[in-house]
Write a protein that holds these residues in place. Structure first.
Motif, PDB file in Angstrom:
ATOM      1  N   TYR A 159       0.837  -1.209   0.000  1.00  0.00           N
ATOM      2  CA  TYR A 159       0.000   0.000   0.000  1.00  0.00           C
ATOM      3  C   TYR A 159       0.873   1.260   0.000  1.00  0.00           C
ATOM      4  CZ  TYR A 159       0.464   2.028   4.671  1.00  0.00           C
ATOM      5  OH  TYR A 159       0.934   2.681   5.774  1.00  0.00           O
ATOM      6  N   ARG A 160       2.068   1.163   0.564  1.00  0.00           N
ATOM      7  CA  ARG A 160       2.970   2.323   0.612  1.00  0.00           C
ATOM      8  C   ARG A 160       3.503   2.691  -0.780  1.00  0.00           C
ATOM      9  NH1 ARG A 160       3.150   3.436   5.694  1.00  0.00           N
ATOM     10  NH2 ARG A 160       3.444   1.862   7.293  1.00  0.00           N
ATOM     11  N   GLN A 161       3.417   1.775  -1.714  1.00  0.00           N
ATOM     12  CA  GLN A 161       3.901   2.032  -3.068  1.00  0.00           C
ATOM     13  C   GLN A 161       2.835   2.678  -3.953  1.00  0.00           C
ATOM     14  OE1 GLN A 161       5.208  -2.212  -3.148  1.00  0.00           O
ATOM     15  NE2 GLN A 161       6.941  -1.333  -4.270  1.00  0.00           N
ATOM     16  N   LEU A 162       1.644   2.827  -3.434  1.00  0.00           N
ATOM     17  CA  LEU A 162       0.554   3.435  -4.183  1.00  0.00           C
ATOM     18  C   LEU A 162       0.432   4.897  -3.784  1.00  0.00           C
ATOM     19  CD1 LEU A 162      -2.080   0.581  -3.768  1.00  0.00           C
ATOM     20  CD2 LEU A 162      -0.546   0.968  -5.696  1.00  0.00           C
ATOM     21  N   ASP A 163       0.529   5.769  -4.733  1.00  0.00           N
ATOM     22  CA  ASP A 163       0.419   7.198  -4.482  1.00  0.00           C
ATOM     23  C   ASP A 163      -0.945   7.664  -4.990  1.00  0.00           C
ATOM     24  OD1 ASP A 163       1.073   9.768  -3.774  1.00  0.00           O
ATOM     25  OD2 ASP A 163       2.304  10.149  -5.541  1.00  0.00           O
ATOM     26  N   VAL A 164      -1.744   8.193  -4.101  1.00  0.00           N
ATOM     27  CA  VAL A 164      -3.102   8.615  -4.459  1.00  0.00           C
ATOM     28  C   VAL A 164      -3.222  10.116  -4.242  1.00  0.00           C
ATOM     29  CG1 VAL A 164      -5.551   8.375  -3.940  1.00  0.00           C
ATOM     30  CG2 VAL A 164      -4.059   6.366  -3.851  1.00  0.00           C
ATOM     31  N   GLU A 165      -3.452  10.825  -5.316  1.00  0.00           N
ATOM     32  CA  GLU A 165      -3.603  12.274  -5.252  1.00  0.00           C
ATOM     33  C   GLU A 165      -5.064  12.646  -5.021  1.00  0.00           C
ATOM     34  OE1 GLU A 165      -1.883  14.149  -8.636  1.00  0.00           O
ATOM     35  OE2 GLU A 165       0.063  13.184  -8.341  1.00  0.00           O
ATOM     36  N   PRO A 166      -5.316  13.881  -4.566  1.00  0.00           N
ATOM     37  CA  PRO A 166      -6.704  14.333  -4.425  1.00  0.00           C
ATOM     38  C   PRO A 166      -7.470  14.159  -5.738  1.00  0.00           C
ATOM     39  CG  PRO A 166      -5.210  15.903  -3.408  1.00  0.00           C
ATOM     40  CD  PRO A 166      -4.361  14.908  -4.144  1.00  0.00           C
ATOM     41  N   LEU A 167      -8.692  13.698  -5.632  1.00  0.00           N
ATOM     42  CA  LEU A 167      -9.618  13.463  -6.739  1.00  0.00           C
ATOM     43  C   LEU A 167      -9.204  12.299  -7.648  1.00  0.00           C
ATOM     44  CD1 LEU A 167     -10.510  17.163  -7.602  1.00  0.00           C
ATOM     45  CD2 LEU A 167     -11.842  15.526  -6.238  1.00  0.00           C
ATOM     46  N   ALA A 168      -8.253  11.495  -7.204  1.00  0.00           N
ATOM     47  CA  ALA A 168      -7.914  10.284  -7.958  1.00  0.00           C
ATOM     48  C   ALA A 168      -9.119   9.340  -7.945  1.00  0.00           C
ATOM     49  CB  ALA A 168      -6.707   9.591  -7.327  1.00  0.00           C
ATOM     50  N   ILE A 169      -9.251   8.561  -9.009  1.00  0.00           N
ATOM     51  CA  ILE A 169     -10.374   7.626  -9.140  1.00  0.00           C
ATOM     52  C   ILE A 169      -9.822   6.223  -9.346  1.00  0.00           C
ATOM     53  CG2 ILE A 169     -12.422   6.996 -10.480  1.00  0.00           C
ATOM     54  CD1 ILE A 169     -12.436   9.984 -11.439  1.00  0.00           C
ATOM     55  N   VAL A 170     -10.304   5.298  -8.524  1.00  0.00           N
ATOM     56  CA  VAL A 170      -9.982   3.879  -8.688  1.00  0.00           C
ATOM     57  C   VAL A 170     -11.267   3.194  -9.120  1.00  0.00           C
ATOM     58  CG1 VAL A 170      -9.361   1.749  -7.496  1.00  0.00           C
ATOM     59  CG2 VAL A 170      -8.128   3.859  -6.988  1.00  0.00           C
ATOM     60  N   ARG A 171     -11.196   2.487 -10.251  1.00  0.00           N
ATOM     61  CA  ARG A 171     -12.372   1.779 -10.763  1.00  0.00           C
ATOM     62  C   ARG A 171     -12.200   0.281 -10.528  1.00  0.00           C
ATOM     63  NH1 ARG A 171     -11.647   6.198 -14.038  1.00  0.00           N
ATOM     64  NH2 ARG A 171     -13.543   7.279 -14.682  1.00  0.00           N
ATOM     65  N   LEU A 172     -13.163  -0.293  -9.820  1.00  0.00           N
ATOM     66  CA  LEU A 172     -13.171  -1.730  -9.561  1.00  0.00           C
ATOM     67  C   LEU A 172     -14.485  -2.294 -10.082  1.00  0.00           C
ATOM     68  CD1 LEU A 172     -11.859  -1.698  -5.873  1.00  0.00           C
ATOM     69  CD2 LEU A 172     -10.570  -2.350  -7.912  1.00  0.00           C
ATOM     70  N   THR A 173     -14.413  -3.473 -10.660  1.00  0.00           N
ATOM     71  CA  THR A 173     -15.600  -4.143 -11.177  1.00  0.00           C
ATOM     72  C   THR A 173     -15.627  -5.560 -10.632  1.00  0.00           C
ATOM     73  OG1 THR A 173     -15.426  -2.860 -13.218  1.00  0.00           O
ATOM     74  CG2 THR A 173     -16.852  -4.792 -13.277  1.00  0.00           C
TER      75      THR A 173
END
Length: 197
Positions: free
Chosen positions: A168-182
């Motif tokens: 999880y530390r290798q994932l950089d998430v910026e404000p308003l980032a979108i992750v799409r899961l199906t």
């Protein structure tokens, strides 16, 4: 077969995010965060929104998350499971301050996902909470948008893809980032999509 489409959205920028502070649940969007969220909302009828259609919008209880949802043209229902990590004694304090006053505790928290030197929620406990929530969405059969905190997007991806928690530390998430899961009944798939035209 029911299909669940889940779009996780990181709330817009806040003063706490810009200052690298832990938590800040009462923190509102800053001016730039609000402007950026409004820019993503559909400008006129008929224009396809970046997030697409949804059946339901869920949100963290944090003001920044609910304000982001409204700025995106959504009407959120607050879901406590989407709340920010409980940083305990560190809530509202900056990373720089903790590094200066509690370097060993910070090192422990950064190296061991089950550590909670701040007497709050460990990253492991956060993943378990987010994982239960994510698993509960699996058979929903709806298009869900969930506006929450960057760290929740990180642990949700780790859980959905069954990755080792330390990644999880290798994932950089910026404000308003979108992750799409199906989910089509066989587990979550990460969907990388181009923005709408």
């Amino acid at each position: 077969m029911s299909v669940t489409s889940l779009r996780l959205v990181a709330h817009g920028s806040t003063a706490a995010l810009r200052q690298a502070r832990f938590g800040g649940q009462l923190d509102d969007l800053d001016e730039g965060g609000l402007r950026a969220a409004l820019a993503l909302a559909p400008a006129a009828p008929g224009r396809r929104a970046l997030l697409g259609a949804s059946d339901v919008c869920l949100s963290s209880p944090a003001v920044a998350a609910t304000r982001t949802a409204y700025a995106l043209g959504l009407t959120p229902t607050v879901d406590a499971a989407l709340a920010d990590c409980d940083y305990g004694d560190w809530n509202g304090r900056s990373l720089e301050e903790i590094a200066a006053t509690q370097p060993e505790a910070l090192r422990e928290w950064l190296s061991a996902p089950d550590a909670a030197p701040h007497r709050g929620e460990s990253v492991l406990a956060l993943r378990e909470r987010v994982g239960r929530w994510l698993d509960g969405q699996r058979d929903r059969g709806q298009r869900v948008i969930a506006v929450t905190h960057p760290i929740l997007l990180r642990v949700a991806v780790v859980h959905a893809l069954d990755l080792p928690l330390v990644t999880y530390r290798q994932l950089d998430v910026e404000p308003l980032a979108i992750v799409r899961l199906t989910n089509r009944g066989s587990g979550w798939q990460l969907r990388l999509a181009a923005p709408p035209a």
